[in-house]
Design an enzyme around this catalytic site. Structure first.
Site, PDB file in Angstrom:
ATOM      1  N   TYR A   1       1.801  10.001  -1.453  1.00 50.77           N
ATOM      2  CA  TYR A   1       1.446  11.351  -1.912  1.00 50.77           C
ATOM      3  C   TYR A   1      -0.041  11.502  -2.223  1.00 50.77           C
ATOM      4  CZ  TYR A   1       2.737  10.024  -6.887  1.00 50.77           C
ATOM      5  OH  TYR A   1       2.865   9.473  -8.122  1.00 50.77           O
ATOM      6  N   GLU A   2      -0.437  12.733  -2.422  1.00 48.86           N
ATOM      7  CA  GLU A   2      -1.844  13.075  -2.659  1.00 48.86           C
ATOM      8  C   GLU A   2      -2.719  12.680  -1.478  1.00 48.86           C
ATOM      9  OE1 GLU A   2      -1.531  14.877  -5.440  1.00 48.86           O
ATOM     10  OE2 GLU A   2      -3.501  15.483  -4.692  1.00 48.86           O
TER      11      GLU A   2
END
Lengths: 563, 563
Positions: free
Chosen positions: B422-423
């Protein structure tokens, strides 16, 4: 996602790495077995893989229940004769080479890794009984184990006796009639109970009265779940109770049991082999089991790769050259997929090479036996490390979806993680390599293997890695045991990568000259090129660690080793 | 297992890597914050970590309910002022450096990684509003966000818009009064709903009417769960519904929500920054969020290391020199523990170095801003890769017990696995490095950093790695984008390792000369020696892959890339 058996790849590696034609397997048999096993596994076992994870094996005081469909799928396996492939002909098996049964087991495990652990353990029990059992034991148990009608287990571990098997406390006391009364608790017993078969044959390490401490005082016992009637059918319950099953991170289709033997003093066992000869008999089981755990690395790598490739082809995200693109088109996704393919092929080649030495060793080839002994820790440890790596990349290829359980990639990642641990942790395998395996012949087998590899190798990076392995080998032979152990794991990885590079490069040469499916051959060559150009050089980076002494590890004392 | 805050290590790295005294933090403040945060996290948050995993956040049509104890523990966090550390003073925050709030967040996340994601996201919302919000928006929301009384979220992802944010379809239509009507579905929204706080401030990327396709047509909106009354208190429900939460492999304490905006046409949002200026505002949130995800690697590595060291000291197995030994005494276990320690320290140093550049950049230092931009993908990707590696070794140190969920090691392994995803996946970070970050100044910042590293480095292996990084940098600058991307991930790992080696070596020199706790300093020096001698050379093995072209990846076409 459906599972596609890797038949073309298995055939190629069996032919060119295992050299299975030398083991007396005709082409038509080879094709029939690989394709038949593939169709069976894809059709009957793969569809149960998700329920194995989400429902899992369930415990109750009456025993372990497998998820819906497992018993029928197991019966289909028995009836299809898939259990008999490698079993001795004398007991109703087909007596085909271990190398071929390895391919069959790979396919079953790629379809359903947890489920396939059950036959894996049965094979170990067959090996132990075939080598060390009495004619009566063999006649009573082997025909049923050979078909898979009954299943087998290995009972080593106790709460305080894990890697240190010699610390076990389970007792065997003579009953005066040649049989023994077994009492004690074993943990981590895979498929220690289930509802797939009519009997379960536990092979149990225990200590006889006045036995010396440690591994020397251990004997091996045959302890069925149900004692045999005079006609050989399962009869009275033999006082083996499943107390609980573990709540594991993965491999939920495989019940990991706590077994209690003789709670009511009515658990009867028979000695297998001589008293105090338990470790030797156990190693017979364990060595092949180690190869089969290395094979689990291949199983999970194959399945994870298939899932990732399918997802990457399908998943449209962003664009390339102005057109919407599937993520398979992006260079770093390609790199991940190519790495998965190459590492899966490498692990398979290494495990199959070792498996082929089992057949040659069984036929009396002493060199093959020495090579098998050397390759076993490599196949187990590196095969499972690669399985974990490939499963992890598989999660990454899926992006956020990889972290969602329903996608399936996470299951492989969780399932794979036990394989570097059980059947002797990979650290134990590394210790076996730099200890027992180097010491058995002063490094002669390893030195000969490296010389062979060097004679064959063409890529300069691969040659450099082989040379580095030879240098570390000489260093290890001269080093004291703590220094050897400090570098053992990096050395095992270097050496395994060199061996895989050697096997991959040779396959690439064959693929360049061979006829056959051009798509298969192109993929093989690309994966070989990637492995040799990118993965082989990585392993050179491990040389410093392989040759480091233990000193840096002991600068800080245990009691001040800060968390 | 109890959690011990890594206060001495944090202080050392803040002093010598982040050089926090230059950022205006006095020693007594530093000590008070680190020790206070440690005591709070260990006492209030760590005990909830297991329930976060086993019970997890629960969904119902009314919303998400956190496990017992979480609301009270969150209130204690707000009341203790732990949310205010890095928040702007103008809105009731303490305005302490980002580098110091990084250490506080590390401690919270080591205690309870899933829980700590909630404040992490709030920080992102504060950043976006502080930089791009109107004075009214700031006055209305920032005081409550600054204390943590309200929490924030980031809403980017939609089913067909993951890494390709520009593909999003959520709509914003003008309501004629300056506000916007928001409609659409967002997925993967961490803490998108919960019962910890009285309001949730969603920052939502959406497309205004007639906006161009792709990222250029995206605007950022402020969408509270409850609209504000005239007195600023939360009032009417704003038609933001949590449709479901994901069934994830780990991080179960963090509800990953599917949010539906405006099902009843009553979801009102305010524009943040200019229309079509959404990506710029979002990057303000995302860049710090990326550092904070890199920090999650440090969090999980620290906790996993502590658990493994405690287990290894306790677990007696086998013997050394004739005496029963704990496994901490065995060389390969020591190697694993030392690797965990060294990699944890390395990840922390890298992330803290980047965090300190946030403060310098905020103070107007353009060089620091350029260094921050360069370090962000390294800190995110390499920090999370190390978190995963350390958590995996932690499982291995536990042997069979590591695979049993009750032990806790498996939770870290599962929790960690989302962080490389993620990110911005780590592949996206690598692309950012070789694309945007190299292009922003023709490689000047990187070249200057490598020159600085080389000037400081003393170990010949480290110097060789720095030289190799410089060589790959020149190669990348001359290469076309596909070739850069093909080598991007290995290059990111090499470069990160070189940077960590540089930071570790410098810490080792300081530890050799510094006064202080001799046990802490001895551990630091041992970990540095191990890192430089064993981990730095490994990264040299990546050079071939970093410089390989994309050609080998595209030999096989997408449609015949075999599974």
């Amino acid at each position: 996602m459906s599972f596609t058996p890797a038949v073309a790849e298995q055939r190629f590696v069996l032919e060119h790495v295992a050299r299975i034609s030398e083991l007396g397997v005709e082409d038509d048999i080879l094709d029939a077995v690989l394709e038949g096993a593939g169709a069976f596994a894809a059709g009957e076992w793969a569809p149960l893989d998700r329920a194995g994870d989400t429902v899992g094996a369930q415990w109750s005081p009456e025993g372990v229940t497998m998820p819906d469909g497992y018993r029928a799928a197991y019966q289909a396996y028995v009836e299809g004769g898939w259990g008999t492939i490698g079993s001795p002909e004398a007991y109703g098996g087909q007596g085909l080479p271990f190398a071929l049964s390895t391919a069959v087991l790979e396919t079953l495990g790629s379809a359903n890794m947890g489920f396939a652990l059950c036959p894996t353990l049965t094979v170990g029990a067959i090996e132990a009984l075939a080598h060390h059992g009495t004619p009566e034991q063999q006649a009573g148990y082997l025909p049923k184990l050979a078909t898979g009608e009954w299943t087998g287990t290995m009972n080593l571990t106790e709460p305080q006796a894990g890697s240190d098997v010699g610390a076990l406390k389970t007792k065997a006391e003579p009953r005066g009639d040649g049989t023994w009364s077994i009492s004690g608790t074993k943990i981590f017993i895979s498929f220690g109970d289930h509802d797939l078969a009519d009997n379960i044959v536990h092979l149990v390490l225990a200590r006889t009265p006045d036995a010396p401490a440690g591994t020397k005082g251990i004997s091996l016992f045959l302890v069925p779940k149900y004692r045999l009637n005079a006609d050989g059918t399962p009869g009275d319950f033999n006082d083996v109770r499943v107390v609980s099953i573990e709540h594991k991170m993965g491999l939920h289709a495989s019940p990991t049991c706590v077994l209690s033997f003789g709670d009511n003093g009515e658990c009867i066992g028979e000695l297998i082999g001589p008293e105090m000869g338990g470790m030797r008999a156990m190693f017979t089981m364990m060595n092949n089991a180690r190869l089969n755990v290395g094979l689990q690395g291949v199983q999970v790598a194959e399945r994870a790769s298939q899932r990732a490739v399918a997802y990457a082809r399908e998943r449209v995200q962003g664009s390339r050259e102005g057109k919407p693109a599937s993520i398979v088109d992006f260079p770093d996704v390609r790199r991940m997929l190519m790495r998965m393919k190459a590492q899966t092929m490498a692990a398979r080649a290494l495990v199959y090479l070792a498996a082929a030495q089992v057949d040659r060793a069984n036929a009396g080839d002493a060199q093959a036996k020495a090579l098998l002994d050397l390759l076993t820790p490599l196949a187990k440890a590196h095969g499972t490390d690669l399985g974990c790596e490939v499963a992890s990349i598989g999660v990454q290829v899926h992006g956020g979806m990889g972290y969602i359980e329903e996608t399936g990639a996470a299951q492989h990642f969780r399932d794979a993680r036990i394989t570097p641990i059980y059947e002797g942790t990979n650290g134990i395998q590394a210790a076996d390599l730099v200890g027992r395996k180097l010491n058995m012949d002063g490094g002669a087998t390893l030195t000969a293997l490296l010389a062979q590899m060097k004679a064959d190798a063409q890529d300069s990076g691969l040659i450099a890695l082989i040379d580095a392995c030879a240098e570390v080998t000489q260093h290890m032979l001269a080093a004291d045991m703590d220094d050897r152990l400090a570098g053992s794991y990096p050395f095992l990885t270097m050496l395994s990568t060199a061996a895989c590079g050697w096997l991959m490069e040779a396959q690439g040469r064959i693929a360049a000259g061979a006829g056959g499916d051009p798509e298969f051959l192109a993929m093989k060559r690309a994966a070989v090129d990637f492995y040799v150009a990118q993965i082989v050089p990585e392993a050179m980076g491990l040389k410093a660690a392989a040759m480091a002494s233990a000193e840096v590890l002991y600068v800080v004392q245990a009691d001040t080793f800060a968390a």
